[in-house]
Each structure stands twice: as C-alpha cells, then as structure tokens.
Design an enzyme around this catalytic site. Structure first.
Site, PDB file in Angstrom:
ATOM      1  N   ASN A  39       0.868  -1.177   0.000  1.00  0.00           N
ATOM      2  CA  ASN A  39       0.000   0.000   0.000  1.00  0.00           C
ATOM      3  C   ASN A  39       0.906   1.230   0.000  1.00  0.00           C
ATOM      4  OD1 ASN A  39      -1.796   2.052   0.522  1.00  0.00           O
ATOM      5  ND2 ASN A  39      -2.341   1.369   2.583  1.00  0.00           N
ATOM      6  N   LYS A  82       0.093   4.213  -0.161  1.00  0.00           N
ATOM      7  CA  LYS A  82      -0.564   5.398   0.425  1.00  0.00           C
ATOM      8  C   LYS A  82      -0.306   6.598  -0.494  1.00  0.00           C
ATOM      9  CE  LYS A  82      -0.218   3.219   4.876  1.00  0.00           C
ATOM     10  NZ  LYS A  82      -0.136   3.323   6.305  1.00  0.00           N
ATOM     11  N   HIS A 100      -9.612   1.407   4.931  1.00  0.00           N
ATOM     12  CA  HIS A 100      -8.340   1.552   5.644  1.00  0.00           C
ATOM     13  C   HIS A 100      -8.543   2.491   6.829  1.00  0.00           C
ATOM     14  CE1 HIS A 100      -4.231   2.652   6.569  1.00  0.00           C
ATOM     15  NE2 HIS A 100      -3.867   1.551   5.947  1.00  0.00           N
ATOM     16  N   GLU A 131      -6.895   4.851   7.936  1.00  0.00           N
ATOM     17  CA  GLU A 131      -6.656   6.274   7.636  1.00  0.00           C
ATOM     18  C   GLU A 131      -7.882   6.905   6.980  1.00  0.00           C
ATOM     19  OE1 GLU A 131      -2.976   5.628   5.555  1.00  0.00           O
ATOM     20  OE2 GLU A 131      -2.075   4.993   7.457  1.00  0.00           O
ATOM     21  N   GLU A 157      -5.533  -5.011  10.744  1.00  0.00           N
ATOM     22  CA  GLU A 157      -4.495  -3.995  10.927  1.00  0.00           C
ATOM     23  C   GLU A 157      -4.731  -3.245  12.241  1.00  0.00           C
ATOM     24  OE1 GLU A 157      -2.509  -2.762   7.053  1.00  0.00           O
ATOM     25  OE2 GLU A 157      -4.266  -1.496   7.239  1.00  0.00           O
ATOM     26  N   GLY A 187       2.432   2.101  10.717  1.00  0.00           N
ATOM     27  CA  GLY A 187       3.402   3.190  10.547  1.00  0.00           C
ATOM     28  C   GLY A 187       4.152   3.564  11.817  1.00  0.00           C
ATOM     29  N   SER A 191       3.305  -2.329  10.256  1.00  0.00           N
ATOM     30  CA  SER A 191       4.765  -2.390  10.433  1.00  0.00           C
ATOM     31  C   SER A 191       5.347  -3.759  10.095  1.00  0.00           C
ATOM     32  CB  SER A 191       5.166  -1.962  11.846  1.00  0.00           C
ATOM     33  OG  SER A 191       4.756  -0.633  12.095  1.00  0.00           O
TER      34      SER A 191
END
Ligand code: PGA
Length: 256
Positions: free
Chosen positions: A13, A15, A99, A101, A171, A177, A217
């Site tokens: 991904n 991003k 996701h 985010e 996730e 991250g 991660s």
C-alpha cells in the site's frame, strides 16, 4: 508457505507516496527481484493517478495492481470520485476498502465501508477490507468486539457466493506506521477469530477459503514469523512496500 485452501496475498500500500515518474523504476526493479512469485499472489496498490502506468508495467507478470479507495456509487454526478467499474476497465484487480486512515481522516463509517465492498464485488473486483482496533481499545480489552463489529458490518448483506472474493486485512491501528508490530501470536489470535466470524456467518467451507492478512509495520525482519502463523494468509504492507528490495524480501518470506 502454501496454505492449502486459500491464497496467500502480499499487498503493498503506497498510500500517498511516490510520484508517477517513480512507477517505472519501481516496477522494473520489483519485477526483477520478485521474479519467482510461487506460493503467494503479489499486489501493488498505488494512488489513482499511477494506476494506468502500474497496470501496464505489471502486464504479463504475476503481480496485480490494486487501488486504495473507490466510490460507493456505480456512476453518475459524483465529482472527484472513481467507480469500481472504471477501475476494472483499467485492469485493476484489488481495492483496499475501509483503511483506518480513511476511517479516521475522511469519515468513512462502517456503512460506507459496506457500500464500497458491495460496489467492488458487483464490479467483479476483490476488496481488501481493513479492520483493527486502536491502542485504547486494546488496553480496554475490547479488541475482539471492535473487530467483530467491523467485520460483520462490512459484510452485512454480502451474499455467500461473493464472500470467497473478499480479503480481510487485520491492521491494529497502533501498529500502522509506528514500527510497533503485533506479536505473531496476538496477530494470529485476532485473524483466527475473524475466520470464526466468517464461519458463523457463511459456513466452514467459505471461511477456510478467505484470505486474512496482517498489516502494521510488517517488514523483512518480522515477515517470516508473522506469515508462518496458520491463520495469517499474507500481509498489507505500507512503509516497507515503498522500496522494491524490502517488499521483495517480504515476498520471499511468503514464498518459503
Ligand atoms: P505500515 O502500513 O506497514 O506502514 O505500518 C500498513 C498499512 O497501513 O496498510
């Protein structure tokens, strides 16, 4: 790692990183490094503007291309949106949906996630549905409840024959991250519970065919141990997918 009943999928991904001019060098290097993709399927999810180039660059390879978002509507007056059928026409195969985010910064609710999952499935594409708890929720001991609710709501009204086409990415938000990875045991524990939810909703045959990834991660150092767990069928990889060498090392871990 050949999981008998389901595909292992390693998905990168990007991003909102890299530029259109980075696509060719990236894809050239990845195609070379990941020459022998054996026991897994590899997907690269780029920003919308890089998708045409990525599809072209990975044509005739065993690497598929995915989008990171999609409209919940099929077509019409929705300025700035991109539909699932437009992605399909381009040659895109996967779409990341929900996701964390997008849920956190763009107000994506479980209802919107569910509508997007249906839009993706109706277009004949494969959604990668992201679920996961915050660190506060984990500390409060409600991880299972949060994840179960997200999975059930994302799948509400999705017919059994389409469920085999979905991928779920567990996730934990605190691991995304941050460099903090869930232990293989903790990650696998939640993935096993996600499979149990699918089993309760759709039966054992469907449940064992669904790919459940871990994300947060994942990197060349921890990938092997995570991917060796019985119920972890791949990874959704952000930071470590930006460098072809790191991403290829994770693909290698899945190939073993
Ligand atoms: P990360 O991102 O690998 O950089 O933690 C994973 C993701 O957000 O999908």
């Amino acid at each position: 790692m050949n999981k008998k009943y389901r595909k292992t999928i390693i998905a990168g991904n990007w991003k909102m990183n890299l530029l259109p001019s980075d696509v060719k060098p990236y894809t050239d290097e990845l195609r070379q490094l990941a020459g022998k993709v054996r026991h897994c399927e590899v997907v690269v999810c780029t920003p919308f503007v890089m998708l045409p180039q990525a599809v072209k660059a990975f044509r005739d390879s065993r690497i598929s291309v995915g989008a990171q978002n999609v409209s919940d509507k099929d077509s019409g007056a929705f300025t700035g949106e991109v539909s699932a059928s437009q992605l399909r026409d381009l040659g895109v195969k996967y779409v990341i949906v929900g996701h964390s985010e997008r849920r956190a910064y763009y107000g994506e609710t479980d209802e919107i996630v569910c509508a997007k999952v249906k839009a993706v499935l109706n277009a004949g594409l494969y959604p990668i549905i992201c679920v996961g708890e915050t660190s506060a929720q984990r500390e409060q001991g409600v991880t299972d409840e949060v994840v179960s609710m997200q999975v059930k709501l994302a799948l509400s009204g999705v017919p059994a024959e389409k469920v085999r086409h979905i991928v779920i990415a567990y996730e934990p938000i605190w691991a995304i991250g941050t460099g903090k990875t869930a232990t293989p045991e903790d990650a696998a524990d939640v993935c096993t519970k996600i499979r149990a939810i699918i089993r309760a909703l759709y039966g054992a045959r469907t449940a064992r065919a669904v790919t459940i990834q871990y994300g947060g991660s994942m990197n060349p150092k921890n990938a092997y141990d995570l991917l060796a767990m019985h119920d972890i069928d791949g990874g959704l990889i952000g930071g470590a997918s930006l460098k072809p060498a790191d991403f290829a090392a994770i693909i290698d871990a899945a190939n073993q």
